[in-house]
Scaffold this motif. Structure first.
Motif, PDB file in Angstrom:
ATOM      1  N   SER A 139     -19.895 -37.001  22.175  1.00 54.45           N
ATOM      2  CA  SER A 139     -20.548 -35.787  22.684  1.00 54.45           C
ATOM      3  C   SER A 139     -21.552 -35.534  21.495  1.00 54.45           C
ATOM      4  O   SER A 139     -22.402 -34.362  21.890  1.00 54.45           O
ATOM      5  CB  SER A 139     -19.677 -34.625  22.591  1.00 54.45           C
ATOM      6  OG  SER A 139     -18.398 -34.829  23.234  1.00 54.45           O
ATOM      7  N   GLY A 147     -19.511 -33.410  31.049  1.00 55.41           N
ATOM      8  CA  GLY A 147     -20.790 -33.210  31.735  1.00 55.41           C
ATOM      9  C   GLY A 147     -21.123 -34.500  32.057  1.00 55.41           C
ATOM     10  O   GLY A 147     -20.774 -35.672  31.631  1.00 55.41           O
ATOM     11  N   LEU A 207     -16.951 -33.662  25.311  1.00 54.74           N
ATOM     12  CA  LEU A 207     -17.396 -32.597  26.223  1.00 54.74           C
ATOM     13  C   LEU A 207     -17.313 -33.112  27.558  1.00 54.74           C
ATOM     14  O   LEU A 207     -17.421 -34.335  27.748  1.00 54.74           O
ATOM     15  CB  LEU A 207     -19.030 -32.641  25.825  1.00 54.74           C
ATOM     16  CG  LEU A 207     -19.246 -31.750  24.696  1.00 54.74           C
ATOM     17  CD1 LEU A 207     -20.842 -31.743  24.431  1.00 54.74           C
ATOM     18  CD2 LEU A 207     -18.883 -30.118  25.046  1.00 54.74           C
ATOM     19  N   ALA A 238     -22.317 -24.596  21.516  1.00 57.80           N
ATOM     20  CA  ALA A 238     -22.189 -23.513  22.485  1.00 57.80           C
ATOM     21  C   ALA A 238     -20.790 -23.323  22.706  1.00 57.80           C
ATOM     22  O   ALA A 238     -19.990 -22.205  22.778  1.00 57.80           O
ATOM     23  CB  ALA A 238     -22.916 -23.409  23.473  1.00 57.80           C
ATOM     24  N   GLU A 239     -19.989 -24.472  23.151  1.00 57.65           N
ATOM     25  CA  GLU A 239     -18.478 -24.315  23.303  1.00 57.65           C
ATOM     26  C   GLU A 239     -17.787 -24.235  22.169  1.00 57.65           C
ATOM     27  O   GLU A 239     -16.571 -23.714  22.316  1.00 57.65           O
ATOM     28  CB  GLU A 239     -18.343 -25.679  24.258  1.00 57.65           C
ATOM     29  CG  GLU A 239     -18.794 -25.818  25.447  1.00 57.65           C
ATOM     30  CD  GLU A 239     -18.085 -27.036  26.612  1.00 57.65           C
ATOM     31  OE1 GLU A 239     -17.091 -26.830  26.314  1.00 57.65           O
ATOM     32  OE2 GLU A 239     -18.884 -27.353  27.387  1.00 57.65           O
ATOM     33  N   SER A 250     -11.496 -28.242  28.403  1.00 57.94           N
ATOM     34  CA  SER A 250     -12.848 -28.150  27.831  1.00 57.94           C
ATOM     35  C   SER A 250     -12.757 -27.884  26.312  1.00 57.94           C
ATOM     36  O   SER A 250     -11.817 -27.396  25.740  1.00 57.94           O
ATOM     37  CB  SER A 250     -13.698 -27.060  28.634  1.00 57.94           C
ATOM     38  OG  SER A 250     -13.220 -25.795  28.011  1.00 57.94           O
ATOM     39  N   ARG A 310     -25.405 -34.111  23.234  1.00 62.34           N
ATOM     40  CA  ARG A 310     -25.748 -32.887  23.899  1.00 62.34           C
ATOM     41  C   ARG A 310     -25.270 -31.698  22.635  1.00 62.34           C
ATOM     42  O   ARG A 310     -24.308 -30.911  22.615  1.00 62.34           O
ATOM     43  CB  ARG A 310     -24.714 -32.470  24.845  1.00 62.34           C
ATOM     44  CG  ARG A 310     -25.106 -33.306  26.082  1.00 62.34           C
ATOM     45  CD  ARG A 310     -24.130 -33.326  27.338  1.00 62.34           C
ATOM     46  NE  ARG A 310     -23.310 -34.413  26.904  1.00 62.34           N
ATOM     47  CZ  ARG A 310     -22.171 -34.195  27.592  1.00 62.34           C
ATOM     48  NH1 ARG A 310     -21.631 -33.530  28.406  1.00 62.34           N
ATOM     49  NH2 ARG A 310     -21.112 -35.218  27.210  1.00 62.34           N
ATOM     50  N   GLN A 329     -24.977 -27.857  23.666  1.00 64.23           N
ATOM     51  CA  GLN A 329     -23.686 -27.487  24.577  1.00 64.23           C
ATOM     52  C   GLN A 329     -22.468 -27.707  23.656  1.00 64.23           C
ATOM     53  O   GLN A 329     -21.627 -26.780  23.800  1.00 64.23           O
ATOM     54  CB  GLN A 329     -23.536 -28.631  25.691  1.00 64.23           C
ATOM     55  CG  GLN A 329     -22.558 -28.406  26.463  1.00 64.23           C
ATOM     56  CD  GLN A 329     -22.175 -29.579  27.493  1.00 64.23           C
ATOM     57  OE1 GLN A 329     -23.081 -30.427  27.771  1.00 64.23           O
ATOM     58  NE2 GLN A 329     -21.104 -29.368  28.191  1.00 64.23           N
ATOM     59  N   ASP A 385     -17.972 -20.452  21.668  1.00 66.34           N
ATOM     60  CA  ASP A 385     -17.501 -19.940  22.888  1.00 66.34           C
ATOM     61  C   ASP A 385     -17.702 -18.318  23.001  1.00 66.34           C
ATOM     62  O   ASP A 385     -16.716 -17.449  23.030  1.00 66.34           O
ATOM     63  CB  ASP A 385     -16.097 -20.104  23.063  1.00 66.34           C
ATOM     64  CG  ASP A 385     -15.629 -19.687  24.592  1.00 66.34           C
ATOM     65  OD1 ASP A 385     -16.291 -19.698  25.506  1.00 66.34           O
ATOM     66  OD2 ASP A 385     -14.137 -19.673  24.707  1.00 66.34           O
TER      67      ASP A 385
END
Length: 272
Positions: free
Chosen positions: A165, A137, A135, A174-175, A149, A168, A171, A178
């Protein structure tokens, strides 16, 4: 000589023979206690000068190298040096100062994690590629090139290994999803923490349940997240490598569907 040695994923017996040999004759050892179990140092020369880099800066480490211009130095890095090994700056220093160095590869955490869950990460017709990423960030955002990403890679829907990662989880989920362009919510996901360590942990979930399960686990560091359909219960296809209907350099195709009992000449090669 400075030897940058991949210490392996954690278990002392997963270090390579070459890495262990370098440690055995090292006069100076630099290692991070936060990333490498103390058991790995059982391979080291008992009389070697040791420096724990967990609290050191790059400049501190380079100062150790500078103080020992003629010594056999081993710089231990967790896993394999080629993936998030942070050896580029040290190599640049070696080159600028004319210092001789070598790289000794190690067993990476990806291999150890796959072994822990008993899975092959590639499967014919399911996944023939593996994406290794992290990730972006916080402090690492500036190091992530455009287009790399997790969300950008998620659309490929092949096997993905996400490093560094787990702090988080929302996040990350969510990625991976997508907004419908990435993995489906039911795609298998596995979190492997401290692969090959005595306190190894494995959390099996899905992309849709990843954030909740990861947050509930309390896992924050030293963990790898694996995602993809190859991790699920799939019906394996037979590969051509061992199929008697196909030939290669060491085996002729059998018209009867089997090579059993037939002597196939194999070229003998001298080991280097």
């Amino acid at each position: 000589m400075i030897s940058f040695v991949g210490a392996g994923p954690g278990a002392a017996d997963l270090m390579t023979f070459r890495g262990a040999a370098r440690l055995a004759r090292a006069e100076v050892v630099v290692w991070a206690s936060s990333l490498i179990p103390a058991e790995v140092l059982e391979h080291a020369n008992p009389s070697a000068e040791r420096h724990d880099s967990a609290g050191m800066t790059l400049e501190d480490v380079l100062a150790v190298y500078a103080r020992h211009p003629e010594a056999a130095i081993v710089r231990l890095h967790s896993g394999d040096t080629s993936v998030y090994g942070a050896i580029g700056e040290q190599i640049a220093w070696c080159r600028s100062t004319g210092r001789e160095y070598e790289i000794v590869p190690g067993v990476g955490s990806l291999s150890a994690a796959a072994a822990a869950i008993g899975r092959e990460l590639t499967a014919p017709g399911v996944a023939q590629s593996i994406v290794q990423t992290r990730l972006a960030g916080g402090r690492t955002a500036a190091s992530m090139p455009a287009g790399e990403s997790v969300a950008a890679f998620a659309g490929h829907r092949t096997t993905m290994a996400v490093y560094l990662s787990t702090q988080r989880p929302a996040q990350l989920q969510a990625e991976l999803l997508d907004e419908g362009r990435g993995y489906a919510p039911g795609t298998p996901a596995v979190v492997v923490a401290k692969a090959s360590w005595p306190d190894e942990r494995v959390i099996t979930t899905t992309v849709g349940g990843l954030a909740e399960d990861l947050a509930a686990s309390g896992i924050r560091t030293a963990a790898l997240v694996l995602v993809g359909d190859a991790l699920g219960e799939i019906e394996p296809q037979r590969t051509r490598l061992y199929d008697p209907r196909y030939s290669h350099g060491c085996r002729r195709r059998s018209t009867e569907g089997s090579t059993e009992g037939r002597a196939i000449p194999v070229e003998k090669r001298r080991l280097p």
